[in-house]
Design a protein around this motif. Structure first.
Motif, PDB file in Angstrom:
ATOM      1  N   GLU A 181      -6.826  -7.145 -12.800  1.00 35.21           N
ATOM      2  CA  GLU A 181      -6.661  -7.991 -11.621  1.00 35.21           C
ATOM      3  C   GLU A 181      -5.507  -7.503 -10.755  1.00 35.21           C
ATOM      4  N   ARG A 182      -5.684  -7.643  -9.458  1.00 28.41           N
ATOM      5  CA  ARG A 182      -4.605  -7.313  -8.534  1.00 28.41           C
ATOM      6  C   ARG A 182      -3.492  -8.351  -8.674  1.00 28.41           C
ATOM      7  N   PRO A 183      -2.272  -7.927  -8.944  1.00 33.49           N
ATOM      8  CA  PRO A 183      -1.193  -8.892  -9.171  1.00 33.49           C
ATOM      9  C   PRO A 183      -0.777  -9.588  -7.887  1.00 33.49           C
ATOM     10  N   ALA A 184      -0.158 -10.743  -8.048  1.00 30.34           N
ATOM     11  CA  ALA A 184       0.400 -11.438  -6.890  1.00 30.34           C
ATOM     12  C   ALA A 184       1.544 -10.611  -6.321  1.00 30.34           C
ATOM     13  N   PRO A 185       1.667 -10.531  -4.996  1.00 27.00           N
ATOM     14  CA  PRO A 185       2.742  -9.723  -4.410  1.00 27.00           C
ATOM     15  C   PRO A 185       4.115 -10.259  -4.788  1.00 27.00           C
ATOM     16  N   VAL A 186       5.045  -9.333  -5.003  1.00 24.57           N
ATOM     17  CA  VAL A 186       6.429  -9.680  -5.323  1.00 24.57           C
ATOM     18  C   VAL A 186       7.318  -9.069  -4.253  1.00 24.57           C
ATOM     19  N   ALA A 187       8.148  -9.876  -3.652  1.00 23.39           N
ATOM     20  CA  ALA A 187       9.037  -9.376  -2.600  1.00 23.39           C
ATOM     21  C   ALA A 187       9.987  -8.332  -3.166  1.00 23.39           C
ATOM     22  N   ASP A 188      10.254  -7.284  -2.359  1.00 25.52           N
ATOM     23  CA  ASP A 188      11.150  -6.222  -2.821  1.00 25.52           C
ATOM     24  C   ASP A 188      12.501  -6.768  -3.252  1.00 25.52           C
ATOM     25  N   SER A 189      12.996  -7.770  -2.539  1.00 28.44           N
ATOM     26  CA  SER A 189      14.312  -8.309  -2.871  1.00 28.44           C
ATOM     27  C   SER A 189      14.319  -8.979  -4.234  1.00 28.44           C
ATOM     28  N   VAL A 190      13.142  -9.512  -4.636  1.00 32.34           N
ATOM     29  CA  VAL A 190      13.033 -10.139  -5.948  1.00 32.34           C
ATOM     30  C   VAL A 190      12.857  -9.078  -7.021  1.00 32.34           C
ATOM     31  N   ALA A 191      12.004  -8.080  -6.758  1.00 29.89           N
ATOM     32  CA  ALA A 191      11.699  -7.066  -7.760  1.00 29.89           C
ATOM     33  C   ALA A 191      12.885  -6.158  -8.038  1.00 29.89           C
ATOM     34  N   ARG A 192      13.630  -5.807  -7.001  1.00 33.84           N
ATOM     35  CA  ARG A 192      14.683  -4.813  -7.153  1.00 33.84           C
ATOM     36  C   ARG A 192      16.088  -5.377  -7.120  1.00 33.84           C
ATOM     37  N   ALA A 382      -9.740  -1.694  -6.067  1.00 32.89           N
ATOM     38  CA  ALA A 382     -10.203  -3.081  -6.121  1.00 32.89           C
ATOM     39  C   ALA A 382     -11.704  -3.154  -5.828  1.00 32.89           C
ATOM     40  N   GLU A 383     -12.170  -2.376  -4.864  1.00 30.85           N
ATOM     41  CA  GLU A 383     -13.598  -2.359  -4.539  1.00 30.85           C
ATOM     42  C   GLU A 383     -14.409  -1.726  -5.671  1.00 30.85           C
ATOM     43  N   TYR A 384     -13.880  -0.675  -6.269  1.00 32.12           N
ATOM     44  CA  TYR A 384     -14.572  -0.009  -7.385  1.00 32.12           C
ATOM     45  C   TYR A 384     -14.741  -0.961  -8.561  1.00 32.12           C
ATOM     46  N   LEU A 385     -13.673  -1.669  -8.929  1.00 33.12           N
ATOM     47  CA  LEU A 385     -13.748  -2.601 -10.051  1.00 33.12           C
ATOM     48  C   LEU A 385     -14.708  -3.750  -9.767  1.00 33.12           C
TER      49      LEU A 385
END
Length: 416
Positions: A181-192, A382-385
């Motif tokens: 599954e495509r993960p929910a987006p995470v803001a760069d400021s949160v991830a890094r 995503a389209e392939y899956l």
């Protein structure tokens, strides 16, 4: 849950006997049945390492989720404890329900017969059975070939796997990639956070063959690309280090105290793993061979530029024009891992470490271009899956084996 050191020691001592029983006794005494494909598939039983943190466990959980979304009733049988792989990972447990029309054994063939006994031989004998097998080489070991007698069809995650398995049987062998599954987006400021270093990430389980996953090559490529620079960081996220201390020690030796390489040995939940991927500037996999490449797919769907060996099943999900493929040479296979016992005439890839280092430097030098390529890969994958799911694979098996017509015994034998 993870067992105590004393229990693990006892199980290690018993493994040679267990393997001998599995390889030489069970195939002789287990009955085989041939089943017609059911007229309709409403209920599916999934048997696998459902509570394990391994790729096998994750792929089985993805199977459950996909079938549930497709409207199937799903019952489960977790056999992780049978193989000392119960990590306590949560899954949608459904021990009972309507009789299954189809059973999917989402585990390696070497685990099949003990798992049939643990999950219930009577149910197996009256149910159309499908093995979901992810194999990484062009030829099968004898135990895998022998296991074909105990399933009615096989699902595989890639065309590479399909070609390998289909060479040994006339039974249906159909491709259904892991429904990542495509993960929910995470803001760069949160991830890094405040960390601005160029971060390279690699994730794998030590139980999946240390030599095949090839982490030493990943370390060498990173060091060749960036040396001891504090402006770059390699994060190696592993699991099962306690079960494979010698392999973990080899990783430590390859790191050799480098302050810009971090090793994490722990079982993380999906949210934590996705957070790590979201923090990456590049995902690195210098595998010698893959049946699919589950973490590669997860990285691609997270929009992370992917650097990967350009061979085997991973090429289905990492077309070279959309990622950063690594050159390789095909060399004779050599791996003492028990999963490959009896394998002959095999080969795998030896990735070019210098070329991998060059690809990492390309991403760092042109981040906008790398992110654009990663976005294109995410959309394509995503389209392939979406086009290749479990419901479609069941339909393909039905088309190859009409309902109510028992299947011929097939060509379940090793090639000369």
């Amino acid at each position: 849950m993870a067992s105590s050191p004393l229990i693990r020691t006892a199980r290690l001592a018993a493994r040679p006997v267990a393997r001998a029983v599995r390889r030489h006794i069970l195939p002789r005494v287990m009955p085989t049945m041939r089943h017609p494909f059911p007229e309709a598939v409403r209920n599916v039983r999934v048997v696998g390492l459902l509570s394990s943190s391994s790729g096998l466990g994750e792929s089985a959980r993805l199977c459950i989720d996909s079938l549930t979304r497709a409207g199937c009733g799903v019952t489960t049988a977790d056999v992780a404890a049978l193989f000392d792989s119960d990590d306590g990972v949560a899954y949608p447990r459904r021990d009972s329900g309507p009789p299954a029309d189809v059973a999917i054994y989402h585990l390696n063939p070497t685990m099949l017969l003990p798992s049939i006994l643990r999950a219930g031989l009577p149910q197996h004998l009256r149910t159309y059975s499908i093995g979901y097998w992810a194999w990484e080489l062009e030829t099968l070991p004898p135990e895998w070939v022998g296991a074909l007698r105990f399933v009615d069809a096989v699902m595989v995650p890639s065309r590479f796997c399909q070609e390998a398995v289909q060479a040994y049987t006339s039974k249906p062998v159909v491709v259904v990639p892991h429904p990542v599954e495509r993960p929910a987006p995470v803001a760069d400021s949160v991830a890094r956070g405040a960390d601005a270093r160029f971060r390279v990430v690699s994730i794998f389980n030590l139980g999946s063959s240390f030599l095949r996953k090839n982490p030493v090559a990943a370390i060498m490529a990173f060091r060749a690309a960036f040396g001891e620079s504090e402006e770059a960081e390699l994060v190696l996220k592993i699991s099962d280090g306690a079960r494979y201390p010698a392999e973990r020690d080899r990783i430590h030796a390859a790191i050799a105290g480098a302050r810009n390489i971090r090793l994490i040995d722990a079982v993380w939940d999906r949210a934590a793993l996705q957070g790590l991927l979201a923090s990456a500037d590049a995902y690195l996999s210098l595998h010698r061979s893959e049946g699919f490449g589950l973490t590669l797919a997860e990285a691609a769907l997270a929009g992370i530029p992917v650097v990967a060996t350009n061979w085997s099943g991973s090429t289905d999900i990492c077309p070279p024009e959309l990622c950063y493929p690594v050159d390789h040479a095909l060399v004779p296979f050599n791996d003492p891992h028990p999963a490959y016992a009896g394998l002959r005439r095999a080969r795998w890839a030896e990735p070019d470490v210098a070329h991998a280092a060059e690809q990492l430097r390309r991403i760092r030098a042109a981040p906008a271009e790398a992110r654009a390529r990663a976005r294109a890969l995410r959309t394509w994958l995503a389209e392939y899956l979406a086009r290749h799911d479990y419901r479609g694979a069941l339909g393909e098996i039905a088309a190859r084996m009409p309902a109510g017509v028992p299947e011929a015994l097939g060509r379940d034998a090793a090639r000369p």
